[in-house]
Every structure is written in structure tokens, then in C-alpha cells.
Design an enzyme around this catalytic site. Structure first.
Site, short mmCIF file in Angstrom:
data_model
loop_
_atom_site.label_atom_id
_atom_site.label_comp_id
_atom_site.label_asym_id
_atom_site.label_seq_id
_atom_site.Cartn_x
_atom_site.Cartn_y
_atom_site.Cartn_z
N MET A 94 0.82 -1.21 0.00
CA MET A 94 0.00 0.00 0.00
C MET A 94 0.86 1.26 0.00
O MET A 94 0.78 2.11 0.88
CB MET A 94 -0.93 0.00 1.23
N HIS A 113 -4.50 -5.89 -8.89
CA HIS A 113 -5.47 -4.86 -8.49
C HIS A 113 -6.86 -5.47 -8.56
O HIS A 113 -7.19 -6.15 -9.54
CB HIS A 113 -5.35 -3.66 -9.43
C1 GRF Z 1 -5.78 -7.48 -2.73
O1 GRF Z 1 -7.15 -7.28 -2.91
C2 GRF Z 1 -5.02 -6.87 -3.88
O2 GRF Z 1 -5.71 -6.93 -5.10
C3 GRF Z 1 -4.88 -5.44 -3.46
O3 GRF Z 1 -4.67 -5.48 -2.07
C4 GRF Z 1 -5.24 -6.68 -1.55
C5 GRF Z 1 -4.13 -7.39 -0.86
O4 GRF Z 1 -4.55 -8.56 -0.22
N1 GRF Z 1 -3.80 -4.81 -4.19
P1 GRF Z 1 -3.48 -9.60 0.33
O5 GRF Z 1 -2.55 -8.81 1.28
O6 GRF Z 1 -2.75 -10.17 -0.83
O7 GRF Z 1 -4.27 -10.61 1.08
#
Ligand code: GRF
Length: 211
Positions: A94, A113
Site C-alpha cells: 500500500m 489490483h
Molecule cells: C488485494 O485485494 C489486492 O488486489 C490489493 O490489495 C489486496 C491485498 O490482499 N492490491 P493480500 O494482502 O494479498 O491478502
């Protein structure tokens, strides 16, 4: 052609379920790679626990400890370069990456995404989709460029939006597809030939592979 597993780095911020899906696919022999490094910008990311349990190399690199986005990007580049990785996979990382990062690894950084890009880039993509009233949502694996969620698309999968969906139920349906297509996209980039033509990732008739 070499058959050694291709080193990957994975960048996470939280749960790490996509990271685990990639690790599982490697374990199952579906993806000819190894995870050389897991970086998190948050010390409390659940995904880090999994990485440590698995004995993977991990780095915690909190972005707040760096003077600027550029300084952070350059520190990430240096950490990744130490492990000579061929592909870097953002998996719920993030933090936006700027030109200093993207230009260091051209066509070698992937992201997943939770929307059918170019619809609904940015945060809360599933909620954006619900609020827009679309009937089909999905997930996209794409190359990372400095523009947010806008790099060339590698693989996509669609899911229906159902009556009565909440952001949570839609996210869960999309996540199943994320876990399927992210390892599959990595596998294809590693074992197939491909090239990028304009915005299009074209598989199948080029000499260039990552292996
Ligand atoms: C997922 O929905 C991905 O698409 C987005 O952030 C979320 C991450 O989930 N970029 P995780 O940490 O892989 O469980």
C-alpha cells in the site's frame, strides 16, 4: 535454457494472501521460481509472519523512516538488487512507487489490483465498482509504471456482481480469482515468450523470456 528457479521479490503491507498464493504455486511446482526476498513497509504485516515461518529472507522497511518518496524508492531498489531478482511482485503493497523505483526495473514489477482495469484504479476498487453499479467486476495483474494502476495488463479475470453484494462479499469473490491469476501471470512471464507492444502484453511469438 536454464532450469534454475527464477528469484522473485515480494512487497507486502498486510495480510499477504496473494503472497501466500504465489508461494503455494511455487511449492506445487506450478511456477518455476523461488521467493528470494519479502519486503514489508509495515512491521505488523501478517504476511511477514508467514514469510518468517517459511524461513524466507525478510526486510521491514517503514516508509516513514525515509526523508522522501524518492529516498524510499531508492532504498527499496538497493534492497531488491542485493538479491538479483528477476521479477518483483507487489502483493497488497500500500505504497505508491515513483519513477526512481519503476525505472530501475523496467517491465519487471507486477501488481495485482481488485478491479477490471482501467476501471476503478486506486483505493477501495471493489467499493468503487459497487457504487458505480457495474454487473461484472474482477481482478487485473499488470506491470507497474509510475502512473497509478495503469501499466500494461498481463492477465485479468471477471466475476459477477450479485444482488445484495457488499464490498466484503464482492472482495471475497474477487480474491479467489486474484489467487488464481497472480501465480498464473508469473508462470506465463517465466515460461512463455512475450513482448510489450505499446500497451499490449503479447505472448507467444518473441524470443524474449525472463529465464
Ligand atoms: C488485494 O485485494 C489486492 O488486489 C490489493 O490489495 C489486496 C491485498 O490482499 N492490491 P493480500 O494482502 O494479498 O491478502
Amino acid at each position: 535454457m536454464e532450469n534454475r528457479p527464477v528469484p522473485l521479490s515480494i512487497l507486502i503491507s498486510g495480510r499477504g494472501s496473494n503472497f501466500r498464493a504465489i508461494a503455494q504455486a511455487i511449492d506445487d511446482g506450478r511456477v518455476p521460481a523461488r521467493i528470494a526476498l519479502v519486503i514489508s513497509n509495515r512491521a505488523d504485516a501478517d504476511g511477514l509472519k508467514y514469510a518468517r515461518e517459511r524461513g524466507m529472507a525478510t526486510r521491514v522497511m517503514p516508509h516513514g523512516e525515509y526523508a522522501s518518496r524518492d529516498a524510499y524508492d531508492r532504498a527499496l531498489v538497493a534492497a531488491i538488487r542485493e538479491h538479483s531478482v528477476k521479477l518483483t511482485c507487489l502483493a497488497g503493497f500500500m505504497r505508491r512507487l515513483g519513477p526512481a523505483f519503476c525505472h530501475a526495473f523496467p517491465n519487471a514489477v507486477l501488481n495485482i489490483h481488485p478491479s477490471l482495469l482501467p476501471a476503478f484504479p486506486g483505493a477501495d476498487a471493489q467499493r468503487q465498482a459497487l457504487e458505480h453499479g457495474v454487473k461484472v467486476a474482477g481482478a487485473t495483474v499488470h506491470f507497474v509504471t509510475p502512473e497509478l494502476d495503469a501499466g500494461p495488463i498481463i492477465l485479468q479475470a471477471a466475476v459477477p456482481v450479485k444482488e445484495g453484494d457488499s464490498a466484503d462479499t464482492l472482495s471475497a469473490r474477487i480474491l479467489v480469482e486474484e489467487h488464481r491469476i497472480y501465480p498464473e501471470a508469473i508462470r506465463r512471464l517465466l515460461v512463455e515468450s512475450w513482448r510489450i507492444e505499446g500497451r499490449r502484453v503479447v505472448f507467444g511469438d518473441s524470443d524474449a523470456t525472463l529465464r
